[in-house]
Design an enzyme around this catalytic site. Structure first.
Site, short mmCIF file in Angstrom:
data_model
loop_
_atom_site.label_atom_id
_atom_site.label_comp_id
_atom_site.label_asym_id
_atom_site.label_seq_id
_atom_site.Cartn_x
_atom_site.Cartn_y
_atom_site.Cartn_z
N HIS A 53 0.83 -1.21 0.00
CA HIS A 53 0.00 0.00 0.00
C HIS A 53 0.87 1.26 0.00
O HIS A 53 0.68 2.18 0.79
CB HIS A 53 -0.97 -0.02 1.18
CG HIS A 53 -2.02 -1.08 1.04
ND1 HIS A 53 -3.19 -0.89 0.33
CD2 HIS A 53 -2.07 -2.37 1.47
CE1 HIS A 53 -3.92 -1.99 0.34
NE2 HIS A 53 -3.26 -2.91 1.03
N TYR A 321 3.89 -4.41 9.76
CA TYR A 321 3.86 -2.96 9.49
C TYR A 321 5.04 -2.27 10.17
O TYR A 321 5.62 -1.32 9.62
CB TYR A 321 2.56 -2.34 10.03
CG TYR A 321 1.29 -2.83 9.39
CD1 TYR A 321 1.28 -3.70 8.31
CD2 TYR A 321 0.05 -2.43 9.89
CE1 TYR A 321 0.10 -4.14 7.74
CE2 TYR A 321 -1.14 -2.87 9.33
CZ TYR A 321 -1.11 -3.73 8.26
OH TYR A 321 -2.29 -4.16 7.70
#
Length: 332
Positions: A53, A321
């Protein structure tokens, strides 16, 4: 000491050391391998960008709770108004991915509720209802199969073999992913279940749903091919110059017996849906490109009244992440 004895002692010592000298390098943790593989698939590393992303846009607005939210949870993010920061994104770690390219799906939305005393809570969803893997290891296997298929002459290719052995991954790949008119017209879904507790101590498991108040709207096949590669990123600032737009945030509640720890398990539409409130977007963040490089959203950034399920994908997400985030900061 006799030479022969010394030689025997040396040989014994050498053999005792062999397992250490020739031991295989320990495998990296799965979370790190996930980031490595995503980076490889994106042709990276791309300094300063997420491993997945990577391409995104940042907007701001506010959340207004619905009265029905208190039926499900006492969480302050859903029982009082709050300002929010929202990041939309394309899938993959390619910073210049075309918004209408199939590899740029699922789209992502990350919502940060800004609370008192600089506290916050996050909600992170995607544009597909479901996920292709039950565990981080299985997701890594999927990504590795994609990577191995690039130059493979094998028949079937590694990804075809993987999908043949993993029905949930095949179902995710085959799920239609229509091209939205705008991020403002794209619905989003929670990948993982959370445990919600209300003020009476009653608990239910549920997954988020984020639906445009004006309805979901998508481009037809011809229009989807004709749009500019950055059309979503260009459309949103122009839209916000004209008017705000809104989503309805709800939670779909599990029935007894529904699987709450498997991200590939999609619950029937007949399950109860409770409205939590309205998310209104009214401003484009002009410093969004710089802001998003130093911001990490986490689905486990929670408040009282919302707890994580035992879904292994959910617990792997913040770890993955974080690795990507640290690499992003170190590349500056």
């Amino acid at each position: 000491m006799q030479p022969v004895v010394r030689s025997m002692l040396f040989i014994t010592l050498l053999f005792n050391m062999l397992p250490t000298v020739f031991a295989e390098t320990p495998a990296k943790p799965v979370a790190e391998q996930l980031v490595d593989t995503l980076t490889e698939l994106a042709g990276g590393p791309h300094p300063g960008f997420r491993s997945n992303h990577a391409k995104g846009i940042v907007v701001e607005g506010h959340f207004t709770p619905a009265a029905s939210a208190a039926e499900v949870t006492k969480a302050e993010i859903f029982t009082a108004p709050h300002p929010v920061v929202v990041r939309y994104s394309n899938a993959t770690g390619v910073p210049n991915s075309a918004d209408n390219d199939g590899s740029a799906f699922p789209k992502g939305i990350a919502i940060r509720f800004q609370l008192a005393d600089e506290a916050s809570a996050d909600l992170v969803c995607i544009s597909v209802n479901g996920f292709p893997a039950v565990t981080p290891e299985e997701f890594l296997g999927l990504l590795q199969a994609v990577a191995a298929s690039r130059d493979s002459q094998a028949q079937p290719k590694p990804i075809e073999a993987f999908l043949g052995q993993h029905p949930a991954a095949l179902r995710f790949v085959m799920t239609p992913k229509p091209v939205p008119e705008s991020f403002a017209t794209q619905p989003f879904f929670g990948v993982n279940a959370f445990k919600f507790t209300n003020a009476q101590g009653e608990t239910r498991y549920g997954r988020y749903r984020i639906e445009p108040v004006g309805g979901a709207k998508f481009l037809n096949a011809d229009a989807a091919k004709a749009v500019d590669a950055d059309y979503l990123m260009h459309e949103l600032p122009g839209r916000l110059q004209q008017a705000a737009y809104s989503y309805r945030i709800s939670v779909q509640l599990a029935d007894p017996g529904d699987e709450v720890n498997d991200a590939t398990s999609v619950w029937p539409d007949s399950r109860q849906i409770v409205e939590l409130g309205t998310l209104t977007i009214d401003r484009f963040r002009t410093d969004g490109a710089a802001f998003e490089k130093t911001m990490m959203f986490s689905p486990l950034n929670l408040v009282d009244g919302i707890e994580a399920s035992d879904d292994p994908i959910l617990h792997a997400r913040p770890v993955t992440y974080s690795i990507s985030f640290n690499r992003r900061l170190q590349s500056h």
